[in-house]
Design a protein around this motif. Structure first.
Motif, PDB file in Angstrom:
ATOM      1  N   ARG A 185       0.559  -0.669   0.394  1.00  0.00           N
ATOM      2  CA  ARG A 185       0.233  -0.017   0.181  1.00  0.00           C
ATOM      3  C   ARG A 185       1.230   1.007  -0.135  1.00  0.00           C
ATOM      4  NH1 ARG A 185      -3.621  -3.222   3.195  1.00  0.00           N
ATOM      5  NH2 ARG A 185      -2.440  -2.702   5.083  1.00  0.00           N
ATOM      6  N   GLN A 186       2.329   1.188   0.663  1.00  0.00           N
ATOM      7  CA  GLN A 186       2.407   2.094   0.809  1.00  0.00           C
ATOM      8  C   GLN A 186       3.401   2.531  -0.599  1.00  0.00           C
ATOM      9  OE1 GLN A 186       2.775   4.784   3.198  1.00  0.00           O
ATOM     10  NE2 GLN A 186       1.826   4.310   3.726  1.00  0.00           N
ATOM     11  N   LEU A 187       3.831   1.508  -1.708  1.00  0.00           N
ATOM     12  CA  LEU A 187       5.015   1.432  -2.736  1.00  0.00           C
ATOM     13  C   LEU A 187       3.390   2.188  -4.011  1.00  0.00           C
ATOM     14  CD1 LEU A 187       6.881  -1.060  -2.178  1.00  0.00           C
ATOM     15  CD2 LEU A 187       7.803   0.655  -2.131  1.00  0.00           C
ATOM     16  N   GLY A 188       2.160   1.575  -3.315  1.00  0.00           N
ATOM     17  CA  GLY A 188       0.943   1.708  -4.129  1.00  0.00           C
ATOM     18  C   GLY A 188       0.747   4.319  -4.405  1.00  0.00           C
ATOM     19  N   ALA A 189       1.014   4.573  -2.919  1.00  0.00           N
ATOM     20  CA  ALA A 189       1.003   5.183  -2.776  1.00  0.00           C
ATOM     21  C   ALA A 189       2.221   6.473  -3.138  1.00  0.00           C
ATOM     22  CB  ALA A 189       0.861   5.962  -1.140  1.00  0.00           C
ATOM     23  N   LEU A 190       2.759   6.200  -3.073  1.00  0.00           N
ATOM     24  CA  LEU A 190       4.588   6.377  -3.554  1.00  0.00           C
ATOM     25  C   LEU A 190       4.603   6.248  -5.488  1.00  0.00           C
ATOM     26  CD1 LEU A 190       7.102   7.877  -3.128  1.00  0.00           C
ATOM     27  CD2 LEU A 190       8.217   5.850  -3.520  1.00  0.00           C
ATOM     28  N   ARG A 191       3.745   5.052  -5.749  1.00  0.00           N
ATOM     29  CA  ARG A 191       3.276   5.315  -7.213  1.00  0.00           C
ATOM     30  C   ARG A 191       2.591   6.535  -7.682  1.00  0.00           C
ATOM     31  NH1 ARG A 191      -0.341   3.049 -10.198  1.00  0.00           N
ATOM     32  NH2 ARG A 191      -0.586   2.072  -8.394  1.00  0.00           N
ATOM     33  N   ARG A 192       0.988   6.775  -6.675  1.00  0.00           N
ATOM     34  CA  ARG A 192       0.823   7.455  -7.426  1.00  0.00           C
ATOM     35  C   ARG A 192       0.721   9.140  -7.276  1.00  0.00           C
ATOM     36  NH1 ARG A 192      -2.655   3.086  -4.948  1.00  0.00           N
ATOM     37  NH2 ARG A 192      -3.174   3.886  -3.637  1.00  0.00           N
ATOM     38  N   LEU A 193       2.499   9.185  -6.243  1.00  0.00           N
ATOM     39  CA  LEU A 193       2.343  10.738  -5.901  1.00  0.00           C
ATOM     40  C   LEU A 193       3.263  11.331  -7.486  1.00  0.00           C
ATOM     41  CD1 LEU A 193       3.172  10.602  -2.172  1.00  0.00           C
ATOM     42  CD2 LEU A 193       1.171  12.350  -3.412  1.00  0.00           C
ATOM     43  N   PHE A 194       3.661   9.880  -7.693  1.00  0.00           N
ATOM     44  CA  PHE A 194       4.823  10.094  -9.116  1.00  0.00           C
ATOM     45  C   PHE A 194       3.986  10.258  -9.840  1.00  0.00           C
ATOM     46  CE2 PHE A 194       8.521   8.393  -6.956  1.00  0.00           C
ATOM     47  CZ  PHE A 194       9.197   9.388  -6.778  1.00  0.00           C
ATOM     48  N   GLU A 195       3.003   9.968 -10.109  1.00  0.00           N
ATOM     49  CA  GLU A 195       2.043   9.924 -10.702  1.00  0.00           C
ATOM     50  C   GLU A 195       1.582  11.172 -11.305  1.00  0.00           C
ATOM     51  OE1 GLU A 195       0.233   5.001 -11.762  1.00  0.00           O
ATOM     52  OE2 GLU A 195      -1.089   6.922 -10.548  1.00  0.00           O
ATOM     53  N   VAL A 196       1.415  11.829 -10.338  1.00  0.00           N
ATOM     54  CA  VAL A 196       0.579  13.396 -10.011  1.00  0.00           C
ATOM     55  C   VAL A 196       2.024  14.123 -10.762  1.00  0.00           C
ATOM     56  CG1 VAL A 196      -0.393  15.329  -8.401  1.00  0.00           C
ATOM     57  CG2 VAL A 196      -1.302  12.612  -8.366  1.00  0.00           C
TER      58      VAL A 196
END
Length: 203
Positions: A185-196
């Motif tokens: 979940r934390q890596l998923g959150a990080l990925r989404r932050l990089f997408e933004v």
């Protein structure tokens, strides 16, 4: 013909790694490592001069594997896409998709265990961890510099360190809560932050 002692050495290191991650270095005795690895005291001291020697070998092996995984992920994303922003996002996704397998194999990170032991830090064992952290910083910062706009005031090295911090913080979160799903979940959150940041922010 002399026997190949490499499998015994690796068995000792495997056992020591599990014990140190689960219990800490100070609480992991040589006798416990010998029992866990199903070897003899003679075999242990044939491969390691002391408990400190074992610790150095353990960190060296762990750090080498860590850097190998880093470079393999970099090579994979570079081969998969020419888009710099997508490379950053896919780099995080590689580890996100492997997070459940990672957490099923180990309950925490050896780096956390070693760096919380003043005894090991004072004896220089942490220098190998520092080298691994620098390798992560430099490799990820290179990906980020290529993806960030030329006029960006963001610090690529600080962002690269944030990736490493997310991993280590997630290990602690998983350990504290007993929920290994936090890593994914934390890596998923990080990925989404990089997408933004890199895709939507550049649009």
């Amino acid at each position: 013909m002399p026997r190949n002692g490499a499998p015994t050495r690796e068995r000792i290191l495997d056992a020591a790694e599990r014990l140190v991650i689960d219990n800490g270095y100070a609480a992991t005795s040589v006798d416990r490592v010998i029992a866990e690895s199903r070897t003899s005291k003679g075999s242990f001291f044939h491969h390691f001069a002391s408990k400190d020697d074992l610790a150095r070998a353990l960190v060296e092996r762990y750090a080498a594997a860590d850097i190998t995984h880093l470079y393999a992920a970099i090579a994979q994303v570079v081969a998969d896409t020419d888009d710099p922003a997508e490379r950053v996002i896919e780099f995080v996704r590689v580890f996100e998709e492997g997070a459940d397998d990672l957490m099923s194999a180990q309950s925490s990170c050896l780096y956390v265990s070693v760096l919380t032991e003043r005894e090991l830090v004072d004896r220089g064992t942490s220098s190998q961890i520092t080298a691994a952290i620098v390798a992560w910083r430099e490799a990820i910062a290179d990906l980020l510099r290529a993806a960030l706009p030329p006029d960006s005031d963001l610090d690529a090295e600080a962002l690269a360190d944030h990736v490493f911090v997310t991993f280590e913080g997630a290990f602690i979160l998983c350990r504290a809560t007993g929920d290994p799903g936090h890593m994914r979940r934390q890596l998923g959150a990080l990925r989404r932050l990089f997408e933004v940041l890199l895709v939507q922010g550049a649009a």
